[in-house]
Design a protein around this motif. Sequence first.
Motif, PDB file in Angstrom:
ATOM      1  N   PRO A 222       1.100  -0.875  -0.071  1.00  0.00           N
ATOM      2  CA  PRO A 222       0.353   0.083  -0.345  1.00  0.00           C
ATOM      3  C   PRO A 222       1.011   1.352   0.015  1.00  0.00           C
ATOM      4  O   PRO A 222       1.946   1.111   1.036  1.00  0.00           O
ATOM      5  CB  PRO A 222      -0.389  -0.095   1.327  1.00  0.00           C
ATOM      6  CG  PRO A 222       0.404  -0.948   2.198  1.00  0.00           C
ATOM      7  CD  PRO A 222       0.974  -1.639   1.156  1.00  0.00           C
ATOM      8  N   VAL A 223      -0.157   2.346  -0.585  1.00  0.00           N
ATOM      9  CA  VAL A 223       0.928   3.694  -0.685  1.00  0.00           C
ATOM     10  C   VAL A 223       0.657   4.172   0.774  1.00  0.00           C
ATOM     11  O   VAL A 223      -0.385   3.554   1.439  1.00  0.00           O
ATOM     12  CB  VAL A 223       0.480   4.482  -2.125  1.00  0.00           C
ATOM     13  CG1 VAL A 223       0.686   3.776  -3.218  1.00  0.00           C
ATOM     14  CG2 VAL A 223      -0.658   4.700  -1.303  1.00  0.00           C
ATOM     15  N   ASN A 224       1.459   5.437   1.227  1.00  0.00           N
ATOM     16  CA  ASN A 224       0.642   6.380   2.457  1.00  0.00           C
ATOM     17  C   ASN A 224      -0.055   6.508   2.349  1.00  0.00           C
ATOM     18  O   ASN A 224      -0.752   6.864   1.772  1.00  0.00           O
ATOM     19  CB  ASN A 224       2.004   6.829   2.571  1.00  0.00           C
ATOM     20  CG  ASN A 224       1.646   7.879   4.138  1.00  0.00           C
ATOM     21  OD1 ASN A 224       1.493   8.811   4.141  1.00  0.00           O
ATOM     22  ND2 ASN A 224       1.968   7.099   5.421  1.00  0.00           N
ATOM     23  N   LYS A 225      -1.424   6.524   3.380  1.00  0.00           N
ATOM     24  CA  LYS A 225      -2.957   6.802   3.903  1.00  0.00           C
ATOM     25  C   LYS A 225      -2.938   7.905   3.522  1.00  0.00           C
ATOM     26  O   LYS A 225      -3.978   8.597   2.550  1.00  0.00           O
ATOM     27  CB  LYS A 225      -3.195   6.038   4.894  1.00  0.00           C
ATOM     28  CG  LYS A 225      -3.877   4.363   4.529  1.00  0.00           C
ATOM     29  CD  LYS A 225      -4.609   3.503   6.355  1.00  0.00           C
ATOM     30  CE  LYS A 225      -4.598   2.790   5.739  1.00  0.00           C
ATOM     31  NZ  LYS A 225      -5.177   1.773   6.758  1.00  0.00           N
ATOM     32  N   MET A 301       8.859   4.115   5.161  1.00  0.00           N
ATOM     33  CA  MET A 301       9.254   5.142   4.535  1.00  0.00           C
ATOM     34  C   MET A 301       7.819   5.915   4.359  1.00  0.00           C
ATOM     35  O   MET A 301       7.520   5.167   3.442  1.00  0.00           O
ATOM     36  CB  MET A 301      10.377   5.115   4.079  1.00  0.00           C
ATOM     37  CG  MET A 301      10.142   6.743   3.228  1.00  0.00           C
ATOM     38  SD  MET A 301      10.465   7.987   4.502  1.00  0.00           S
ATOM     39  CE  MET A 301      12.347   7.709   5.073  1.00  0.00           C
ATOM     40  N   PRO A 302       7.164   6.670   3.945  1.00  0.00           N
ATOM     41  CA  PRO A 302       5.679   6.912   2.908  1.00  0.00           C
ATOM     42  C   PRO A 302       5.954   7.376   1.799  1.00  0.00           C
ATOM     43  O   PRO A 302       7.527   7.924   1.558  1.00  0.00           O
ATOM     44  CB  PRO A 302       5.704   8.153   4.083  1.00  0.00           C
ATOM     45  CG  PRO A 302       6.035   8.467   5.202  1.00  0.00           C
ATOM     46  CD  PRO A 302       7.231   7.433   5.404  1.00  0.00           C
ATOM     47  N   PHE A 303       5.312   6.375   1.571  1.00  0.00           N
ATOM     48  CA  PHE A 303       5.346   6.386  -0.743  1.00  0.00           C
ATOM     49  C   PHE A 303       4.123   6.519  -0.921  1.00  0.00           C
ATOM     50  O   PHE A 303       3.335   6.477  -0.174  1.00  0.00           O
ATOM     51  CB  PHE A 303       6.260   5.415  -0.541  1.00  0.00           C
ATOM     52  CG  PHE A 303       5.890   4.597  -2.112  1.00  0.00           C
ATOM     53  CD1 PHE A 303       7.157   5.297  -2.804  1.00  0.00           C
ATOM     54  CD2 PHE A 303       5.326   3.659  -2.739  1.00  0.00           C
ATOM     55  CE1 PHE A 303       7.073   4.855  -4.438  1.00  0.00           C
ATOM     56  CE2 PHE A 303       4.922   3.354  -3.568  1.00  0.00           C
ATOM     57  CZ  PHE A 303       5.192   4.378  -4.867  1.00  0.00           C
ATOM     58  N   ILE A 304       4.150   7.168  -2.051  1.00  0.00           N
ATOM     59  CA  ILE A 304       2.999   7.164  -3.287  1.00  0.00           C
ATOM     60  C   ILE A 304       3.832   7.348  -4.802  1.00  0.00           C
ATOM     61  O   ILE A 304       4.656   8.099  -4.802  1.00  0.00           O
ATOM     62  CB  ILE A 304       2.572   8.217  -2.632  1.00  0.00           C
ATOM     63  CG1 ILE A 304       0.501   8.249  -3.273  1.00  0.00           C
ATOM     64  CG2 ILE A 304       2.727   9.822  -3.141  1.00  0.00           C
ATOM     65  CD1 ILE A 304      -0.514   9.337  -3.282  1.00  0.00           C
ATOM     66  N   ALA A 305       3.004   6.746  -5.357  1.00  0.00           N
ATOM     67  CA  ALA A 305       3.700   7.003  -6.746  1.00  0.00           C
ATOM     68  C   ALA A 305       2.497   7.386  -8.066  1.00  0.00           C
ATOM     69  O   ALA A 305       1.703   7.967  -7.805  1.00  0.00           O
ATOM     70  CB  ALA A 305       3.915   5.489  -7.419  1.00  0.00           C
ATOM     71  N   ILE A 306       3.136   8.740  -8.609  1.00  0.00           N
ATOM     72  CA  ILE A 306       1.498   8.949  -9.983  1.00  0.00           C
ATOM     73  C   ILE A 306       2.302   8.901 -10.944  1.00  0.00           C
ATOM     74  O   ILE A 306       3.204   8.856 -11.300  1.00  0.00           O
ATOM     75  CB  ILE A 306       1.657  10.456  -9.991  1.00  0.00           C
ATOM     76  CG1 ILE A 306       1.359  10.940  -8.433  1.00  0.00           C
ATOM     77  CG2 ILE A 306       1.466  11.551 -10.569  1.00  0.00           C
ATOM     78  CD1 ILE A 306       1.718  12.541  -7.984  1.00  0.00           C
TER      79      ILE A 306
END
Length: 432
Positions: A222-225, A301-306
Motif C-alpha cells: 500500500p501507498v501511504n494513507k 518510509m511514506p511513499f506514493i506513486a503518480i
Amino acid sequence: MDHLQHLKEVVLLVMVMGMMSRSSGAVARGSMRMVDGVNKEGPFLGIVVPNSFEMNPLLQTPSFVPNETLPYLDIAGRRFRIGRLENEKVIIVMTGLSMLNAGITTELLLTQFNVKGVLHYGIAGNANPNLQIGDVTIPQYWAHSGLWNWQRFGDGPSTELAFESDGDYTRKIGYLNITSFNDHTSNGKADQNLLNNVWYQPEEIFPVDGVPEVRQHAFWVPVNKHYFTVSKKIKSLKLGQCVNSTCLPRAPMVVRVERGVSANVFLDNSAYRQFLYSKFNATAIDMESASIALVCRQHKMPFIAIRSLSDLAGGGSAVSNEASIFASLAVQNAVDVLLSSYKFSLAFSSFYASLLLKSQGIEKLNIYYANPVVLHTFAGCRGITTVASPISIAFMGLKLFGEHNAHARESVEDDEFGIIDIQLLNALQLEE
C-alpha cells in the motif's frame, strides 16, 4: 625466508584492497562529508523519477530552485539533485530503467540522506480500457508481477509447487495458465502447450524494524494513507489535452485507482494486458514503481506513486498508436499532479490544523512524535512546534503541553505509518 616473503605479499594485498575500498566504494569519504552537510539541512522530500525525459519538466519548472551552494551530489552513478520545490526541501534523483535500478537508487536515497517521504512519478502503460492516454493514475497498491514459480508440465493448480512446503513459494496469489492463450494448430488439432502455468509470488522483505535475516512476504504494497487521502482532493485538476493542434478525445483526468503492477517487462501485448486487468484489477503498468514501494516498505518510509498513462498496452483503442505524440503531454500531466498534490497537502493540513487549534482555544502546541508523516503534516503551521522523538515503532507518544494531554498510538496492522487516534485531533482524520 619463504614464509616471510609470503607474509609481505599478504600485507601488501590487504593494503591495496584497503586503498581500493576507500577510493572505489559506493560513497567516497569526501562525498560522505558533503552528505553529512546536506543532511543537516533536512529532512527532505525524496522525488524519484525513472528517466531524464520524465525528470526534465520538473527541473525546468519555476517551482524548483536548485541549492546554490551544492546543487547536486553524485553517488554510485546516481545524481542526487538538491533544492527546493516552492518551500519544500527536496532531493530529486533519476533511477534509470528497470526494477533493479529503481531499487538501488531508492535504497541509496533512503540510507544516505535525511528523507521524510518519497514521491515517485512518471508515465506508464495502461491496462484499464475505461481510461485513456494523458489520464493520471494514483494507485493505492503496487505489486511486483514478475516474480514467478514456473510450474513443470503435467502439474496443475492442485499440485504443490516446488519448495512450497518450505515456505519459499505459494499458490495464494494466483497463476497464469499459458495454455489458455495457445492458438497454434497443426493438422487441425491444437498443439500441446508445454509452458503450463506460472504462479505469481510475493517478494521476500526484511523490514528495518524486523529481525535480521528473518524474512517477511509482501505482494500488494500500500501507498501511504495520508498521501493517498490528500490525492483525492485534486481529482478536479485541469490537465493538458492537446499537443499543438492534435488533441485527445476528452480532457485527461486524475484518477485514484486500486492497483498498479511493475516488472522487468515492456508490455506491448494486449492479451497479457487484459489478463492483468481481469486478474488483478491493475491499471498502471510500469517497470519501477513496485520496486520503489518495496524498498520504502522495508524502510517504513511514506511513499506514493503518480503514473500518467502513455498508451493502452498492446493497442486496441483509437489513440493507442499515438503514444509517441502524447508522451510529452503525459509527462507534463504527471508533473502537474505532483506539484498540485504537494501544494494541496501542505495547505490542507495547515488549514485544518489551524482551525482545530482555534476551536480548542489553543495558542501553542508542542508535538513530540516519531512518525515523519505526522511531523510533516503539522510542520510550518502557526502555533505548532514539531519535535521528532525516537520512540519505539510499536508505540508512539504525543504530548500536548498546558492543560491538554493526550496520546497517539500506532497500529502496525491498520496503518504501517501511524494513526492519530486522539479526541483533540479527530478533525485531522480525513476520510478516504
